[in-house]
Design a protein around this motif. Structure first.
Motif, PDB file in Angstrom:
ATOM      1  N   LEU A 139      44.523  91.352   5.914  1.00 50.79           N
ATOM      2  CA  LEU A 139      43.399  90.398   5.643  1.00 50.79           C
ATOM      3  C   LEU A 139      42.469  90.877   6.845  1.00 50.79           C
ATOM      4  N   TRP A 174      38.704  92.252   5.941  1.00 46.81           N
ATOM      5  CA  TRP A 174      37.425  91.790   6.797  1.00 46.81           C
ATOM      6  C   TRP A 174      36.455  92.584   7.306  1.00 46.81           C
ATOM      7  N   ARG A 176      34.173  95.139   5.566  1.00 41.69           N
ATOM      8  CA  ARG A 176      32.922  94.535   4.723  1.00 41.69           C
ATOM      9  C   ARG A 176      32.047  94.188   5.818  1.00 41.69           C
ATOM     10  N   ILE A 177      32.056  94.256   7.301  1.00 46.48           N
ATOM     11  CA  ILE A 177      31.254  93.854   8.159  1.00 46.48           C
ATOM     12  C   ILE A 177      29.812  94.428   8.021  1.00 46.48           C
ATOM     13  N   SER A 229      39.899  81.004   5.270  1.00 47.20           N
ATOM     14  CA  SER A 229      38.622  81.418   5.966  1.00 47.20           C
ATOM     15  C   SER A 229      38.101  83.031   5.858  1.00 47.20           C
ATOM     16  N   VAL A 230      39.109  83.884   5.344  1.00 44.77           N
ATOM     17  CA  VAL A 230      38.580  85.264   5.217  1.00 44.77           C
ATOM     18  C   VAL A 230      37.631  85.331   4.178  1.00 44.77           C
ATOM     19  N   PRO A 235      33.111  84.417   5.168  1.00 43.17           N
ATOM     20  CA  PRO A 235      31.659  85.109   5.898  1.00 43.17           C
ATOM     21  C   PRO A 235      30.676  85.558   4.786  1.00 43.17           C
ATOM     22  N   LEU A 285      33.196  82.497  11.469  1.00 44.51           N
ATOM     23  CA  LEU A 285      33.932  83.220  12.118  1.00 44.51           C
ATOM     24  C   LEU A 285      34.752  82.753  13.218  1.00 44.51           C
ATOM     25  N   PHE A 311      37.807  81.473  11.271  1.00 47.19           N
ATOM     26  CA  PHE A 311      38.708  82.550  10.990  1.00 47.19           C
ATOM     27  C   PHE A 311      39.683  83.007  12.105  1.00 47.19           C
ATOM     28  N   TYR A 318      43.399  83.411  12.557  1.00 50.31           N
ATOM     29  CA  TYR A 318      43.924  84.596  13.260  1.00 50.31           C
ATOM     30  C   TYR A 318      44.711  84.107  14.498  1.00 50.31           C
ATOM     31  N   PRO A 341      31.311  91.857  -1.257  1.00 48.98           N
ATOM     32  CA  PRO A 341      32.174  91.398  -0.464  1.00 48.98           C
ATOM     33  C   PRO A 341      32.577  90.105  -0.815  1.00 48.98           C
ATOM     34  N   LEU A 391      36.588  89.740  -0.934  1.00 48.88           N
ATOM     35  CA  LEU A 391      37.134  88.984   0.284  1.00 48.88           C
ATOM     36  C   LEU A 391      37.974  87.765  -0.495  1.00 48.88           C
TER      37      LEU A 391
END
Length: 411
Positions: free
Chosen positions: A50, A54, A57-58, A113-114, A117, A130, A133, A137, A187, A191
């Motif tokens: 996961l 993410w 795709r930033i 949460s993934v 964004p 984030l 997220f 994490y 994205p 995601l």
């Protein structure tokens, strides 16, 4: 098998005083450990998968929210802030309701949460999601590592490195799948699929884990009162193990962000060779973790940790200052092999000393090293050049080895 060193004296094979509920849970887990191990391995792999999904795709999300590099950096810092803020409270929560329940709940939060964004349209909103997220994490990492410490104790074998190998493999797979899907899915679609798939894995693996939950012998001290392993000396050892994790994570973060650039910029490697250099580092780290259990059983955790630090430090010096591209690539290989088992062994030992609280403390310090490494390298590179800046990685890795020896001496 050679004589076991002092640091190994608190390893899973050593007798550990437990309450009757804990002993019962450990017997249950030992009796069905293959299923529990597969489920926990799935959670480690999902965590890496996961996060990597993410990360790839930033760039698109940066363009979507119209973020400058500086503002994007601040938004990305929210991942770290959320993780660090969550780790301490989650360690205490593990004592109250159990590591397995926390792992499942954290996995649900991370999966949900993934998908958030790509739904944002401003830097402020991106930073907000984030934070969530990052909290998922961080909570996931404390939960799965605490559960792994319990499993290692129940199984009677030092299998912690194999769990971290699953995380590495999950990250490699997540990055690969993300790269393949990027041209064909937005994205939001990508995601979103990760969230759905992650929840499906969580349901399957979570049911297996919750059937084999283990109560903690010091759960009655979850309010923070002094427990059987809350002495000042033990707390200092946990902090030292956190320093080991910090030094290792400093190197891992720096290699991820600056390794390929060093090959490209300073050694004039092609883009393909620079990417291959980081791939060699990642793959050798995974191989090192897959072989970690046998190495720990053969040499003991302290010897493996110190030897790994020495190998990684030598490799980093070669990678940083060598004018030869083949020698630099060989250095990357040594760094991957050397760093492979340092973080897992430090977290395992911290968990053996103080349970989830030890895992949370060492993980928080380790995560701090992951966060601090890339920007510190950037400042040093601006002042002294990237090759000399990367020597700080070798210095910190050597410090990890020294700290491990101090822990052994004081154990």
């Amino acid at each position: 098998m050679p004589q076991i060193d002092k640091m190994e004296s608190a390893s899973p094979a050593a007798p550990v005083p437990t309450a009757s509920s804990s002993a019962t849970g450990l017997r249950r887990l030992r009796g069905s450990w293959p299923v529990a191990r597969i489920a926990l391995t799935g959670f480690f792999a999902l965590d890496g998968f996961l996060f990597a999904g993410w990360v790839v795709r930033i760039p698109e999300i940066k363009a979507q929210v119209h973020a400058s590099p500086g503002l994007l950096g601040l938004a990305l810092l929210c991942v770290s802030a959320g993780a660090v803020a969550a780790m301490g409270p989650v360690g205490r929560l593990c004592l109250r309701i159990g590591n397995h329940a926390v792992t499942v709940a954290a996995s649900v939060l991370l999966c949900l949460s993934v998908a958030l964004p790509p739904l944002t349209h401003s830097v402020l909103a991106l930073g907000g999601v984030l934070l969530v997220f990052g909290a998922g994490y961080g909570a996931m990492n404390v939960g799965i590592n605490s559960a792994a410490v319990d499993f290692v104790r129940a199984a009677g074998r030092p299998v912690m490195p194999s769990f971290h190998a699953a995380y590495s493999l999950g990250g490699l797979l997540g990055a690969t799948v993300g790269g393949l899907l990027a041209p064909v899915l937005t994205p939001t679609q990508h995601l979103g699929l990760l969230a759905v798939g992650g929840l499906a894995v969580t349901v399957w693996a979570g049911r297996a884990l919750l059937r084999h939950a283990v109560a903690h012998p010091d759960a009655s001290h979850a309010d923070g009162s002094a427990g059987p392993s809350a002495g000042a000396g033990v707390a200092l050892l946990v902090v030292l193990l956190g320093v080991v994790a910090l030094c290792d994570a400093y190197g891992e973060g720096s290699m991820a962000d600056w390794g390929a650039l060093h090959l490209r910029q300073d050694l004039h490697a092609s883009a393909a060779v620079a990417a291959a250099g980081f791939a060699v580092y990642s793959l050798t780290m995974t191989v090192g973790r897959l072989s970690g259990t046998r190495l720990v059983e053969r040499f003991g955790p302290t010897r493996l940790l110190v030897a790994g630090a020495a190998i990684a430090a030598v490799g980093m010096v070669a990678a940083a200052v060598s004018p030869s591209l083949p020698l630099a690539l060989a250095g990357f290989l040594l760094v991957g092999l050397g760093l492979a088992n340092i973080f897992p062994l430090a977290i395992d030992r911290a968990g053996a000393l103080r349970g989830p609280r030890g895992v949370a403390t060492a993980s928080t310090l380790g995560f701090g090293g992951m966060v601090a490494g890339p920007p510190v390298i950037g400042f040093l590179a601006e002042a002294f050049g990237l090759p000399l800046a990367l020597l700080s990685v070798a210095l910190l890795i050597a410090l990890a080895g020294v700290s491990a020896l101090v822990v052994r001496a004081k154990s």
